[in-house]
Design a protein around this motif. Sequence first.
Motif, PDB file in Angstrom:
ATOM      1  N   SER A  85       0.823  -1.209   0.000  1.00 35.61           N
ATOM      2  CA  SER A  85       0.000   0.000   0.000  1.00 35.61           C
ATOM      3  C   SER A  85       0.858   1.260   0.000  1.00 35.61           C
ATOM      4  CB  SER A  85      -0.940  -0.010   1.205  1.00 35.61           C
ATOM      5  OG  SER A  85      -1.757   1.135   1.217  1.00 35.61           O
ATOM      6  N   ILE A  86       1.933   1.234   0.790  1.00 34.67           N
ATOM      7  CA  ILE A  86       2.842   2.387   0.856  1.00 34.67           C
ATOM      8  C   ILE A  86       3.523   2.600  -0.491  1.00 34.67           C
ATOM      9  CG2 ILE A  86       5.003   3.226   1.871  1.00 34.67           C
ATOM     10  CD1 ILE A  86       4.121   1.908   4.503  1.00 34.67           C
ATOM     11  N   LEU A  87       4.009   1.500  -1.101  1.00 33.10           N
ATOM     12  CA  LEU A  87       4.687   1.616  -2.387  1.00 33.10           C
ATOM     13  C   LEU A  87       3.737   2.111  -3.482  1.00 33.10           C
ATOM     14  CD1 LEU A  87       6.893  -1.621  -2.349  1.00 33.10           C
ATOM     15  CD2 LEU A  87       7.646   0.754  -2.046  1.00 33.10           C
ATOM     16  N   LEU A  88       2.498   1.590  -3.444  1.00 24.72           N
ATOM     17  CA  LEU A  88       1.513   2.016  -4.440  1.00 24.72           C
ATOM     18  C   LEU A  88       1.215   3.506  -4.308  1.00 24.72           C
ATOM     19  CD1 LEU A  88      -0.487   1.359  -6.705  1.00 24.72           C
ATOM     20  CD2 LEU A  88      -2.150   0.720  -4.917  1.00 24.72           C
ATOM     21  N   SER A  89       1.036   3.944  -3.065  1.00 32.64           N
ATOM     22  CA  SER A  89       0.755   5.369  -2.837  1.00 32.64           C
ATOM     23  C   SER A  89       1.917   6.234  -3.289  1.00 32.64           C
ATOM     24  CB  SER A  89       0.437   5.606  -1.359  1.00 32.64           C
ATOM     25  OG  SER A  89      -0.712   4.887  -0.976  1.00 32.64           O
ATOM     26  N   LEU A  90       3.127   5.818  -3.014  1.00 37.98           N
ATOM     27  CA  LEU A  90       4.311   6.576  -3.412  1.00 37.98           C
ATOM     28  C   LEU A  90       4.436   6.625  -4.935  1.00 37.98           C
ATOM     29  CD1 LEU A  90       6.917   5.367  -0.759  1.00 37.98           C
ATOM     30  CD2 LEU A  90       5.853   7.622  -0.916  1.00 37.98           C
ATOM     31  N   ASP A  91       4.115   5.487  -5.575  1.00 39.77           N
ATOM     32  CA  ASP A  91       4.181   5.468  -7.051  1.00 39.77           C
ATOM     33  C   ASP A  91       3.160   6.436  -7.647  1.00 39.77           C
ATOM     34  OD1 ASP A  91       6.209   3.623  -7.084  1.00 39.77           O
ATOM     35  OD2 ASP A  91       4.899   1.878  -7.326  1.00 39.77           O
ATOM     36  N   HIS A 141       2.096  11.137 -10.692  1.00 40.10           N
ATOM     37  CA  HIS A 141       1.106  12.206 -10.925  1.00 40.10           C
ATOM     38  C   HIS A 141       1.434  13.409 -10.037  1.00 40.10           C
ATOM     39  CE1 HIS A 141      -0.886   8.400 -12.028  1.00 40.10           C
ATOM     40  NE2 HIS A 141      -1.508   9.153 -12.985  1.00 40.10           N
ATOM     41  N   PRO A 142       2.415  14.177 -10.423  1.00 39.54           N
ATOM     42  CA  PRO A 142       2.795  15.342  -9.605  1.00 39.54           C
ATOM     43  C   PRO A 142       1.704  16.411  -9.559  1.00 39.54           C
ATOM     44  CG  PRO A 142       3.989  15.326 -11.679  1.00 39.54           C
ATOM     45  CD  PRO A 142       3.276  14.015 -11.616  1.00 39.54           C
ATOM     46  N   ASP A 143       0.822  16.402 -10.526  1.00 33.51           N
ATOM     47  CA  ASP A 143      -0.231  17.422 -10.548  1.00 33.51           C
ATOM     48  C   ASP A 143      -1.531  16.926  -9.944  1.00 33.51           C
ATOM     49  OD1 ASP A 143      -0.585  15.493 -12.433  1.00 33.51           O
ATOM     50  OD2 ASP A 143      -1.278  16.864 -14.019  1.00 33.51           O
TER      51      ASP A 143
END
Length: 466
Positions: A267-273, A278-280
């Motif tokens: 979950s942490i890795l997915l959120s970070l990805d 998507h910086p915007d």
Amino acid sequence: MAGRNRLTFRIRMLLILLGTCWLLAGAFMVFQYHREKQYKTDMMDARLQMHNARLLDDLRRGEPIADIVARISQPADSLRITLIASDGRVIYDSRTPSLSSNHNNRPEVQDARRLGHGYAIGRVSEGSDVSYFYSALLGDDGTVIRSAAPYTHSLYEFLAVDRTFIGIMLALTLAISVLGLLATRGITVSIRRLSLFAERAGKGEQIYSEYAFPHDELGSIAANIVRLYAQRDQQHRSALRLEQDKARLKKQLTNNINHELKTPVASILLSLDLLDDHPDISPEKKRELLDRIRQNAQRLSDLLKDVATITRMEDGSGMINRSDVDLTALIGKIVEEAQPRTSMRIITEVPPLTVSGDRHLLASIFQNLIDNAIAYSGATELHITADSDGNFRLWDNGKGIPAEHLPHIFERFYRVDDGRSRTTGGTGLGLSIVRNAVAVHGGTITATSTTGLHFAFTLPVASATH
């Protein structure tokens, strides 16, 4: 080697004992036989020597030997009287007057000339072919007077060894042999069973202390050996099982931890990805992803903390830091911190108690039980009560859990509802920590479910606080 071991220890021991017994008995009987025969021979010789002495006295007075013999009454008429000159000639013989051979070569005559008296047993007379008991006595002028008693049945019986004595000795020897047989039986029973015990111990089979041994010194020693070995064997097997259980649990714990780590890490890795790709992204979505990262990071932190706690307890109760803990104040503080996190009312009825134990582990007991009730019970009230002996009860008025789950709720990572547990963020180790923390402090805990979930456990009370 095979030939030496064909006889069992019992047979060898019995043969040695019986051989020694019969050898001693035989030696004693032979000694007694010769001793008794010598005694009776000396008695017979003494009687004849007394008779010879009387004859010599009559001869010294000048009375002819023939007249002396003629007037002697019984038993002298059954005796053969011989008067022998110093040169060995027979001067007179009451049975064979014509005997003319030299008698100085006769053993009894030789002894008489050398020692003053002598005798010979069972020699056949040359003149009459009759066996006699000869007794000779030396006179003053070198003559020898000799009396000879014929070997009649009565004399043979007199000189024979008492057969009653031989019978008694044989009976005693037989009795000793039977006692030896019984004695070796008890010894060999102990040795045979010790041998069986050693054989089983050598094969690594489990040894029990219920071996029956004879009630004697050797049996007592053998029983103690088996009992001590059985105790050591049981302790070794228990320690081995404990080590195997620890290894199994550690492996299970490692596997479970790996499994539990996957979800929050993923979950942490997915959120970070998502944040990186998507910086915007909108501020609301960004905050949602950050909250998800924070929650899963907290879950990882809680999991590591719980694993560290369980590992600490598995290292043994000697590793915990004991002190006197005011349990009433500790429970009050935990309830005070937990109450704002739930609408459930937490009611405590705990008398002033002091427990000797580890403050952190004692806190984990009540912290995990309260957190479990908050997260899963759906109750409106939670009660915590105790008496002055350290008997605690903690129960809620929630929905409880199905009966089939009760035996497993203290197991690591066991979940009644896996989906709901993961949603609430639990590590699955809370109740396992509770059980181990109670056990480390020498107590026990049970769980029942009727109306709500009910825990009952004990803690060692050091004293009541006033």
